[in-house]
Write a protein that holds these residues in place. Structure first.
Motif, short mmCIF file in Angstrom:
data_model
loop_
_atom_site.label_atom_id
_atom_site.label_comp_id
_atom_site.label_asym_id
_atom_site.label_seq_id
_atom_site.Cartn_x
_atom_site.Cartn_y
_atom_site.Cartn_z
N ASP A 101 0.93 -1.54 0.13
CA ASP A 101 0.29 -0.07 0.10
C ASP A 101 0.99 1.70 -0.10
OD1 ASP A 101 -2.62 -1.35 -0.44
OD2 ASP A 101 -2.32 -0.90 1.95
N GLU A 102 2.41 1.26 0.73
CA GLU A 102 2.79 2.61 0.43
C GLU A 102 3.12 2.73 -0.89
OE1 GLU A 102 3.98 2.01 5.41
OE2 GLU A 102 5.93 1.57 3.49
N ASP A 152 0.90 4.00 -2.50
CA ASP A 152 0.36 5.47 -3.08
C ASP A 152 1.33 6.47 -3.93
OD1 ASP A 152 -1.73 4.95 -1.03
OD2 ASP A 152 -0.23 5.12 1.02
N GLU A 186 0.69 6.52 -7.02
CA GLU A 186 -0.96 7.40 -7.32
C GLU A 186 -0.34 8.97 -7.30
OE1 GLU A 186 -5.00 6.21 -6.47
OE2 GLU A 186 -4.18 5.64 -4.84
N SER A 187 0.30 9.67 -6.18
CA SER A 187 1.78 10.20 -6.22
C SER A 187 2.19 11.21 -7.34
CB SER A 187 2.19 10.19 -4.78
OG SER A 187 3.48 10.33 -4.97
#
Length: 390
Positions: free
Chosen positions: A236-237, A240, A243-244
């Protein structure tokens, strides 16, 4: 035996009229909860699939002839074991497996070569990983080498037994510890948290980028499929961070909708086809197919005519990402873009079966690299690589 092995076995058993690793292999209907996007073979008529199969088999025959005595496939030492690992995956994507059939011994030898490149800290790199991280030095290429080798070993784990299986398991356990260490290095900019970049630098200059992070996440996904202990937090990290990298400024959408680095880390970082298609693939594999950024990226991919090798930098890498990503999306997007990819690749294939390096950004990696990526771009409908099964 890992459950993932049975997914391979089921895939092999359900290929209609297939002779695994032989001339009669045909694309399968991929499993999907969406019936409108489940049949990847509908993108081409039967006659075109015959041409694809012939193209893939000629490419693999050429590739097999390039293998060196120690098991590697040719590339500069700084690009090993990544190039050899991509070559192994291209054979796997056509149904060839280690220790069996026409190419079985060659695959086993290549896997042994990749295992031999693991270094003391756990990273896969033929050359020592030392600073500085100059362009195309081992310090720059090491995380690519490490992630792609780990991805390949995750795919073959469970295909065999005995000593090699135990060595793969031990190597992956060690590699995953190193992989997490690179991910959690202290980043100078908080926007880089969660991603990966080069093997160096350590310390306050550590950062992340979309290119390396895409491969790093595919390594984690493959290891999770093989039932290695990968906490969801790690994945998940990384997602994330991906997506950034989404570009919200519509003026920058000519070349893609995902950036090389987040705007908060590097305002001038470029967008590209490679970054955009890699982001779609990793987000889809990570279960974030409903992300607004995925919808925008897929629309961007569909609305543009797919480029030729002379119109796009890193064409073969971009095409590998694009083909695998759109196979995950399925439906109209796949049916629209995949035939364009097929035409471009079949037009570019040399008479001897290989795909030549089209432009300077990929020529330095060699034709074993471009040929492996071309084969991997043509074979998603067979659904034989566990990481990409839908």
């Amino acid at each position: 035996m890992p459950r993932r092995f049975w997914s391979i076995a089921i895939a092999l058993l359900t290929i209609p009229l297939a002779e695994v690793g032989g001339q009669q292999l045909r694309p399968v209907v991929a499993k999907s909860s969406n019936p409108q996007s489940s049949n990847l073979s509908s993108a081409l008529p039967a006659g075109d699939w015959t041409r694809v199969v012939s193209s893939v088999d000629r490419g693999l025959e050429w590739l097999a002839g390039q293998q060196e005595r120690d098991g590697r496939f040719p590339a500069d030492d700084a690009f090993q074991p990544a190039v050899t690992s991509l070559a192994v995956m291209s054979f796997l994507s056509r149904g060839h497996v280690p220790d069996q059939g026409r190419y079985g011994a060659r695959l086993s030898k290549a896997i042994d070569f990749v295992l031999s490149t693991q270094r003391r800290r756990g990273e896969f790199s033929l050359l020592p990983v030392e600073p500085p991280a100059a362009h195309l030095s081992p310090g720059q290429t090491s995380t690519y080498n490490h992630s792609i080798a780990g991805l390949m070993l995750g795919e073959v784990y469970g295909m065999g037994s005995g000593d090699r299986s135990r060595r793969i398991e031990a190597a992956l356990n060690k590699a995953l510890i190193y992989h997490r260490e690179v991910q959690t290095r202290k980043k100078a900019n908080p926007a880089d948290i969660g991603g990966w970049r080069y093997g160096f630098p350590d310390g306050p200059e550590a950062a992340s980028d979309m290119s390396v992070t895409g491969w790093a996440l595919m390594f984690l996904r493959s290891a999770r499929n093989a039932e290695f202990n990968i906490p969801k937090q790690y994945y998940d990290e990384g997602l994330d961070f991906v997506e950034s990298c989404f570009e919200t400024d519509p003026k920058r959408h000519e070349n893609g909708v995902f950036r090389y680095r987040p705007a908060k880390s590097e305002p001038a970082a470029h967008t590209s086809l490679a970054n955009t298609s890699s982001a779609v693939l990793t987000l889809m594999l990570g279960g974030r197919q409903d992300s607004d950024s995925v919808a925008v990226a897929v629309k961007w991919l569909v609305d543009r005519r797919y480029p030729t090798p002379w119109q796009a930098g890193n064409f073969y890498l971009s095409t590998y990402y694009s083909s695998q990503a759109l196979a995950q999306v399925g439906g109209d997007a796949w049916n629209h873009v995949f035939p364009q990819i097929v035409k471009s690749l079949l037009d570019e294939q040399a008479a001897d079966g290989f795909w030549p390096s089209a432009e300077s950004s990929e020529r330095k990696f060699g034709s074993a690299y471009t040929t492996s990526l071309a084969v991997l771009s043509l074979t998603p409908p067979y659904q034989l690589l566990p990481i990409y099964q839908r």
